[in-house]
Scaffold this motif. Structure first.
Motif, PDB file in Angstrom:
ATOM      1  N   ILE A 306       4.683   2.404   1.654  1.00 55.40           N
ATOM      2  CA  ILE A 306       5.905   2.556   1.392  1.00 55.40           C
ATOM      3  C   ILE A 306       6.229   4.012   1.044  1.00 55.40           C
ATOM      4  O   ILE A 306       5.397   4.676   0.292  1.00 55.40           O
ATOM      5  N   ILE A 307       7.096   4.723   1.894  1.00 58.71           N
ATOM      6  CA  ILE A 307       7.502   6.075   1.993  1.00 58.71           C
ATOM      7  C   ILE A 307       9.078   6.418   1.540  1.00 58.71           C
ATOM      8  O   ILE A 307       9.919   5.715   2.321  1.00 58.71           O
ATOM      9  N   ASN A 308       9.245   7.060   0.666  1.00 60.87           N
ATOM     10  CA  ASN A 308      10.734   7.311   0.208  1.00 60.87           C
ATOM     11  C   ASN A 308      11.223   8.726   0.827  1.00 60.87           C
ATOM     12  O   ASN A 308      10.641   9.859   0.243  1.00 60.87           O
ATOM     13  N   ALA A 309      11.560   8.672   2.255  1.00 56.33           N
ATOM     14  CA  ALA A 309      11.993   9.981   3.170  1.00 56.33           C
ATOM     15  C   ALA A 309      13.383  10.103   2.846  1.00 56.33           C
ATOM     16  O   ALA A 309      14.042  10.892   3.458  1.00 56.33           O
ATOM     17  N   ALA A 310      14.157   9.622   1.710  1.00 59.20           N
ATOM     18  CA  ALA A 310      15.436   9.887   1.359  1.00 59.20           C
ATOM     19  C   ALA A 310      15.885  11.143   0.930  1.00 59.20           C
ATOM     20  O   ALA A 310      14.780  11.994   0.404  1.00 59.20           O
ATOM     21  N   ALA A 311      16.894  11.879   1.214  1.00 59.89           N
ATOM     22  CA  ALA A 311      17.304  13.070   0.611  1.00 59.89           C
ATOM     23  C   ALA A 311      17.823  13.266  -0.895  1.00 59.89           C
ATOM     24  O   ALA A 311      17.627  14.194  -1.772  1.00 59.89           O
ATOM     25  N   ASP A 312      18.360  11.967  -1.402  1.00 54.60           N
ATOM     26  CA  ASP A 312      19.037  12.152  -2.502  1.00 54.60           C
ATOM     27  C   ASP A 312      18.960  10.713  -3.389  1.00 54.60           C
ATOM     28  O   ASP A 312      19.489  10.865  -4.515  1.00 54.60           O
ATOM     29  N   THR A 313      18.221   9.597  -2.829  1.00 56.06           N
ATOM     30  CA  THR A 313      18.437   8.447  -3.417  1.00 56.06           C
ATOM     31  C   THR A 313      16.856   7.932  -3.916  1.00 56.06           C
ATOM     32  O   THR A 313      16.065   7.806  -2.933  1.00 56.06           O
ATOM     33  N   PHE A 315      14.525   4.713  -4.834  1.00 55.74           N
ATOM     34  CA  PHE A 315      14.551   3.388  -4.767  1.00 55.74           C
ATOM     35  C   PHE A 315      13.620   2.357  -5.361  1.00 55.74           C
ATOM     36  O   PHE A 315      12.620   2.779  -5.834  1.00 55.74           O
ATOM     37  N   ARG A 316      14.212   1.187  -5.983  1.00 57.53           N
ATOM     38  CA  ARG A 316      13.492   0.260  -6.651  1.00 57.53           C
ATOM     39  C   ARG A 316      13.037  -0.973  -5.642  1.00 57.53           C
ATOM     40  O   ARG A 316      13.977  -1.358  -5.071  1.00 57.53           O
ATOM     41  N   VAL A 317      11.656  -0.874  -5.437  1.00 58.05           N
ATOM     42  CA  VAL A 317      11.390  -1.831  -4.207  1.00 58.05           C
ATOM     43  C   VAL A 317      10.675  -3.147  -4.796  1.00 58.05           C
ATOM     44  O   VAL A 317       9.892  -2.967  -5.678  1.00 58.05           O
ATOM     45  N   ALA A 318      11.066  -4.425  -3.972  1.00 57.83           N
ATOM     46  CA  ALA A 318      10.168  -5.662  -4.567  1.00 57.83           C
ATOM     47  C   ALA A 318      10.370  -6.360  -3.351  1.00 57.83           C
ATOM     48  O   ALA A 318      11.187  -6.267  -2.426  1.00 57.83           O
ATOM     49  N   LEU A 319       9.292  -7.381  -3.437  1.00 54.75           N
ATOM     50  CA  LEU A 319       9.116  -8.355  -2.293  1.00 54.75           C
ATOM     51  C   LEU A 319       9.541  -9.684  -2.953  1.00 54.75           C
ATOM     52  O   LEU A 319       8.875 -10.111  -3.812  1.00 54.75           O
ATOM     53  N   GLY A 320      10.308 -10.480  -2.465  1.00 53.09           N
ATOM     54  CA  GLY A 320      10.788 -11.723  -2.874  1.00 53.09           C
ATOM     55  C   GLY A 320       9.476 -12.807  -2.635  1.00 53.09           C
ATOM     56  O   GLY A 320       8.928 -12.933  -1.758  1.00 53.09           O
ATOM     57  N   GLY A 321       9.045 -13.498  -3.678  1.00 50.54           N
ATOM     58  CA  GLY A 321       8.044 -14.277  -3.523  1.00 50.54           C
ATOM     59  C   GLY A 321       6.629 -13.976  -4.120  1.00 50.54           C
ATOM     60  O   GLY A 321       5.871 -14.532  -4.054  1.00 50.54           O
ATOM     61  N   ALA A 366      14.957  -2.582  -1.027  1.00 48.34           N
ATOM     62  CA  ALA A 366      15.059  -1.329  -1.762  1.00 48.34           C
ATOM     63  C   ALA A 366      16.262  -1.015  -2.081  1.00 48.34           C
ATOM     64  O   ALA A 366      17.229  -0.833  -1.430  1.00 48.34           O
ATOM     65  N   ALA A 367      16.489  -1.203  -3.565  1.00 50.46           N
ATOM     66  CA  ALA A 367      17.639  -0.952  -3.989  1.00 50.46           C
ATOM     67  C   ALA A 367      17.872   0.366  -4.500  1.00 50.46           C
ATOM     68  O   ALA A 367      17.034   0.810  -4.977  1.00 50.46           O
TER      69      ALA A 367
END
Length: 537
Positions: A306-313, A315-321, A366-367
């Motif tokens: 998982i790579i956060n390439a965003a400029a300003d955001t 992210f909270r990341v989860a996989l259902g199940g 990724a919220a």
């Protein structure tokens, strides 16, 4: 090879002009607040073309190493975001750019052709490489002029999850990025299947450019702008925006200490997480209405890179199940740590192992952390059976479950720095003034703005956030060890410093040159939140 110096203000911000003047002068100053055993004196900087840089690269090289040749063509292109077509800039005509995959010890030789109307450099984020290949305009190289070409060549010694991106102006907030994955041939315990997950926030081509957004932030006009996603800005009054104390020297006042901005367990970044509201959030270049899908097997064990390439955001990341078992962060292994969700600041990377829960279609969400709009999220799908995609705003229960805490992560013994007293300790104050949208590092007027170090020293950095907004601080060319509570923390190159918080890290000065330390919020960096780890001799 054709390069050019930069004339546009987007490519030569004031912080860079000042730092270049310092490191090209005969000597450098002491730096920021200096405490502990530091005894720096004015000395000659080790520049990117210094023989010491060549010597460090020679020590990394294996005469039998493979050379991995790649070509990156940067050019204008169009991107399909669901049913909308947007114009942007990208590598090789796609977002993300091509995945570059090699083995630890290989030499990467990347020819970059600039078909853009503006200058360009490429930074190899997280890689401990030779200084003159780091891709920082007017520090480690001249920017590649439009129509020009530059070939990056360096040895990659550390396995892990990295990425590459433009390091010119606000170009990171376009499509100029891609994954860089370095395999470890000796790692036989890792899952046989990798899935690369690149997170991004997106506004380019939707009626504004990132440069225009920065102009609006600097002008103080956001208070008159509707706070709707399509406008690309939050509707804050710039003079009293929560998350900023309104004081350039970093002092706080009672009015700035709003309870909603204080970090909590459920709200670890405080109440003000971003300066920009985006119309789209993407995983691997695709929006939630048309998500990236990965075909998997029930019970299959998979590593998510998982790579956060965003400029300003963030992210909270989860996989259902399924829970996530984190096995590495920023390319370096940690003792396995399980959680329902992980939080990534811009520039951070996490390797997380999952087991496909069974037969079905499982949302990877990724919220956008702290967003008022509950639909502000990116989505991908792990597909282990036929069936419809989840709704774009799906919220798996894991997203609100146990969040991985910084104290959960500890480097494995193989990569833990040996205990040693620091040779120098620097306290780096992080400040901001929302009235003028100036972000920076605080230093007494009589001192310089670099952090001088010498080869083989142990350096302690105390990152002290004196603003009410969090900052993901990234150091080029090195990894540091985060100070843990009773046990060493993880090895990282990018670390979240919470609002009004402090994070202490240590590193070994073993890669000579001039290395930026900056906030990886692209807008904060352009507005001045940068300094330089400057090797001297």
């Amino acid at each position: 090879m054709s390069n050019s110096s930069m004339s546009n203000r987007w490519f030569r911000p004031r912080w860079l002009i000042a730092l270049v003047a310092l490191i090209t002068a005969a000597g450098v100053g002491i730096g920021l607040w200096t405490t502990g055993s530091s005894s720096a004196t004015a000395s000659t900087p080790v520049k990117p073309d210094d023989p010491a840089v060549n010597a460090a690269e020679a020590a990394r090289q294996n005469p039998d190493a493979r050379v991995r040749d790649v070509t990156l063509n940067a050019a204008p292109t169009t991107l399909q975001l669901g049913g909308k077509k947007v114009s942007t800039w990208a590598f090789n005509g796609k977002v993300p750019g091509p995945e570059i995959r090699l083995r630890a010890g290989d030499v990467l030789q990347a020819r970059v052709n600039n078909g853009l109307p503006d200058p360009l450099t490429v930074h190899w984020h997280g890689v401990a490489l030779r200084n003159d290949m780091d891709g920082v305009p007017d520090v480690t190289q001249k920017a590649i002029k439009p129509g020009g070409t530059f070939t990056y060549r360096f040895t990659v010694t550390d396995p892990g999850t990295f990425f590459y991106h433009s390091h010119v102006g606000t170009q990171l907030d376009r499509g100029l990025y891609g994954p860089l994955i370095v395999d470890d041939p000796s790692d036989t315990a890792a899952p046989r299947r990798d899935i690369t997950v690149m997170l991004d926030d997106w506004l380019d081509g939707t009626g504004r450019t990132p440069d225009q957004v920065l102009d609006r932030l600097r002008s103080g006009s956001a208070g008159t702008m509707p706070g709707m996603a399509g406008d690309g800005m939050e509707g804050h009054d710039m003079g009293s925006m929560p998350g900023m104390n309104g004081s350039e020297d970093g002092s706080t006042s009672d009015s700035s200490m709003m309870s909603g901005d204080t970090p909590t367990g459920d709200n670890p970044l405080g109440g003000d997480t971003s300066d920009v509201t985006y119309p789209y959030y993407l995983i691997n270049g695709r929006p939630p209405a048309s998500p990236a899908a990965f075909t998997v097997k029930p019970g299959e064990r998979i590593r998510l890179r998982i790579i956060n390439a965003a400029a300003d955001t963030p992210f909270r990341v989860a996989l259902g199940g399924s829970p996530l078992t984190v096995t590495a962060t920023d390319g370096f292994p940690v003792r396995p740590a399980a959680a329902d969700a992980v939080l990534l600041g811009m520039g951070e990377r996490y390797d997380a192992e999952v087991t496909v829960p069974g037969s079905g279609v499982f949302p990877l969400v990724a919220a956008a952390e702290g967003a008022e709009d509950e639909s502000a999220q990116a989505l991908a799908v792990l597909r282990a059976a036929p069936g419809p995609n989840p709704m774009p705003d799906v919220k798996p229960k894991e997203l609100s479950g146990r969040l991985l805490a910084p104290g959960d992560l500890h480097a494995t013994p193989a990569v833990t720095l040996p205990a040693r007293e620091p040779d120098r300790t620097y306290t780096v104050g992080l400040t901001g003034d929302m009235n003028t949208y100036k972000w920076g590092v605080t230093a007494p007027a009589e001192q310089g703005t670099t952090l001088p170090v010498r080869q083989s020293e142990r350096i302690k950095l105390v990152l002290e956030n004196r603003s009410m907004m969090w900052h993901p601080m990234h150091l080029h060319g090195h990894t540091f060890q985060v100070e843990g509570d009773g046990a060493p923390g993880p090895r990282k190159d990018t670390v979240i410093v919470p609002p009004m918080g402090r994070v202490t890290v240590e590193l070994d000065a073993n890669n000579p040159g001039q290395w930026p330390l900056h906030c990886h919020n692209a807008y904060h960096a352009e507005a001045g939140m940068q300094t330089m780890l400057s090797y001297v001799k």
